[in-house]
Scaffold this motif. Structure first.
Motif, short mmCIF file in Angstrom:
data_model
loop_
_atom_site.label_atom_id
_atom_site.label_comp_id
_atom_site.label_asym_id
_atom_site.label_seq_id
_atom_site.Cartn_x
_atom_site.Cartn_y
_atom_site.Cartn_z
N ALA A 53 56.22 63.04 31.32
CA ALA A 53 55.03 62.21 31.56
C ALA A 53 54.97 61.11 30.51
CB ALA A 53 53.78 63.06 31.50
N VAL A 54 54.49 59.95 30.92
CA VAL A 54 54.41 58.79 30.04
C VAL A 54 52.96 58.62 29.62
CG1 VAL A 54 54.81 56.31 29.88
CG2 VAL A 54 56.36 57.72 31.23
N TRP A 55 52.73 58.46 28.32
CA TRP A 55 51.37 58.29 27.82
C TRP A 55 50.81 56.96 28.31
CZ3 TRP A 55 48.65 62.14 26.07
CH2 TRP A 55 49.31 63.24 25.53
N PRO A 56 49.55 56.94 28.72
CA PRO A 56 48.95 55.74 29.29
C PRO A 56 48.98 54.54 28.34
CG PRO A 56 47.42 57.59 29.38
CD PRO A 56 48.61 58.05 28.65
N PHE A 57 49.31 53.41 28.90
CA PHE A 57 49.24 52.10 28.26
C PHE A 57 50.17 51.96 27.04
CE2 PHE A 57 45.32 52.82 30.56
CZ PHE A 57 45.42 51.78 31.47
N SER A 58 51.17 52.84 26.96
CA SER A 58 52.22 52.63 25.96
C SER A 58 53.13 51.52 26.49
CB SER A 58 53.02 53.92 25.75
OG SER A 58 53.68 54.29 26.96
N ASP A 59 54.03 51.04 25.67
CA ASP A 59 54.93 49.97 26.11
C ASP A 59 55.76 50.42 27.31
OD1 ASP A 59 54.00 48.23 24.18
OD2 ASP A 59 55.56 48.78 22.73
N LEU A 60 56.25 51.66 27.26
CA LEU A 60 57.04 52.20 28.37
C LEU A 60 56.19 52.28 29.64
CD1 LEU A 60 59.62 53.46 29.50
CD2 LEU A 60 58.82 55.67 28.64
N ALA A 119 54.23 64.60 19.79
CA ALA A 119 54.02 63.57 20.81
C ALA A 119 52.53 63.29 21.02
CB ALA A 119 54.65 63.99 22.13
N LEU A 120 51.74 64.33 21.00
CA LEU A 120 50.29 64.17 21.16
C LEU A 120 49.69 63.42 19.98
CD1 LEU A 120 47.81 64.77 22.85
CD2 LEU A 120 47.71 67.03 21.82
N ALA A 121 50.12 63.77 18.77
CA ALA A 121 49.65 63.06 17.57
C ALA A 121 50.07 61.60 17.61
CB ALA A 121 50.18 63.74 16.32
N LYS A 122 51.27 61.35 18.08
CA LYS A 122 51.78 59.97 18.18
C LYS A 122 50.92 59.14 19.14
CE LYS A 122 56.02 57.42 19.14
NZ LYS A 122 57.43 57.52 19.56
N PHE A 123 50.53 59.75 20.28
CA PHE A 123 49.67 59.04 21.22
C PHE A 123 48.30 58.74 20.61
CE2 PHE A 123 46.24 59.32 24.39
CZ PHE A 123 46.49 58.14 25.07
N ILE A 124 47.76 59.70 19.89
CA ILE A 124 46.43 59.50 19.27
C ILE A 124 46.50 58.39 18.23
CG2 ILE A 124 44.66 60.60 17.85
CD1 ILE A 124 45.42 63.25 19.31
N VAL A 125 47.53 58.39 17.41
CA VAL A 125 47.70 57.33 16.40
C VAL A 125 47.91 55.98 17.08
CG1 VAL A 125 49.26 56.49 14.58
CG2 VAL A 125 48.52 58.87 14.59
N PHE A 126 48.72 55.96 18.15
CA PHE A 126 48.93 54.73 18.91
C PHE A 126 47.62 54.20 19.48
CE2 PHE A 126 49.67 52.94 23.22
CZ PHE A 126 50.32 51.77 22.87
N SER A 127 46.80 55.10 20.02
CA SER A 127 45.49 54.69 20.56
C SER A 127 44.62 54.09 19.47
CB SER A 127 44.77 55.89 21.18
OG SER A 127 45.48 56.38 22.27
N TYR A 163 46.51 72.92 16.43
CA TYR A 163 47.64 71.99 16.31
C TYR A 163 47.37 71.02 15.17
CZ TYR A 163 48.50 74.00 20.84
OH TYR A 163 48.70 74.89 21.86
N GLY A 164 48.07 71.22 14.07
CA GLY A 164 47.80 70.49 12.82
C GLY A 164 47.90 68.98 12.92
N LYS A 165 49.04 68.47 13.38
CA LYS A 165 49.25 67.02 13.42
C LYS A 165 48.25 66.34 14.36
CE LYS A 165 54.21 67.09 12.50
NZ LYS A 165 55.54 66.79 13.06
N SER A 166 48.09 66.90 15.53
CA SER A 166 47.19 66.32 16.53
C SER A 166 45.74 66.38 16.06
CB SER A 166 47.32 67.04 17.86
OG SER A 166 48.62 66.93 18.35
N PHE A 167 45.36 67.50 15.48
CA PHE A 167 43.98 67.65 15.01
C PHE A 167 43.69 66.66 13.89
CE2 PHE A 167 40.60 69.63 12.49
CZ PHE A 167 39.65 69.84 13.48
N THR A 168 44.64 66.49 12.96
CA THR A 168 44.47 65.52 11.88
C THR A 168 44.38 64.10 12.41
OG1 THR A 168 45.72 66.97 10.42
CG2 THR A 168 45.48 64.68 9.72
N ALA A 169 45.26 63.76 13.36
CA ALA A 169 45.24 62.42 13.95
C ALA A 169 43.93 62.18 14.71
CB ALA A 169 46.43 62.24 14.90
#
Length: 174
Positions: A53-60, A119-127, A163-169
């Motif tokens: 699945a592709v995260w919404p509104f990412s470049d891809l 991946a979830l933390a990356k999407f949150i940071v991207f948002s 989930y540590g990374k996601s929760f922190t993000a």
């Protein structure tokens, strides 16, 4: 003479590479609609989620959506909905990867068998980065949209505590 031959070789190579583009594959209208629905799967609650699945509104996401919509336009010029979706790409929603009217994080959590914390933390940071950049460009959410987004963040935060990374993000995003 050698330079002309080298130049001709470069042009022929470029011509062959452009001629072998995979976007020339012809898919049926129904296949393109299925591709579009799969691309938007994190924007709607679904029962099963594929791993890619592709995260919404990412470049891809944006390039894939544009490609699919262009193919849909070629497949059916008379579809008003496709024309409206193509026009919609110009609007500011692309500056807000986490839409106020849907919760992609919650949809992801509820549909995947195993959560990819990174991946979830990356999407949150991207948002967060996209929304900060939009704020500096004077593109802002309304009070209603902001309230809805805060509610979604609180819902997701309650589920992401293990989930540590996601929760922190998400905490930083909040």
């Amino acid at each position: 003479m050698i330079k002309i031959t080298q130049l001709l070789t470069v042009f022929c190579t470029i011509f062959l590479l452009l001629g072998c583009d995979r976007s020339n594959e012809h898919k049926s209208y129904e296949e393109l609609i299925a591709d579009y629905q799969h691309l938007n799967s994190l924007l709607y609650p679904v029962t099963a989620q594929s791993k890619n699945a592709v995260w919404p509104f990412s470049d891809l996401y944006l390039s894939s959506r544009n490609n699919i919509l262009n193919q849909l336009l070629k497949a059916s010029q008379s579809e008003a909905e496709v024309v409206l979706l193509t026009i919609e790409q110009r609007f500011t929603e692309r500056f807000f990867p986490w839409p106020y009217n849907t919760n992609p994080v919650l949809n992801y959590i509820n549909t995947v068998p195993k959560i990819d914390d990174a991946a979830l933390a990356k999407f949150i940071v991207f948002s967060q980065q996209q929304m900060s950049a939009s704020y500096h460009d004077k593109v802002r959410l309304s009070e209603f949209e902001l309230s809805s987004l805060r509610h979604q963040v609180n819902e997701a935060k309650a589920l992401l505590s293990p989930y540590g990374k996601s929760f922190t993000a998400l905490t930083q995003f909040e």
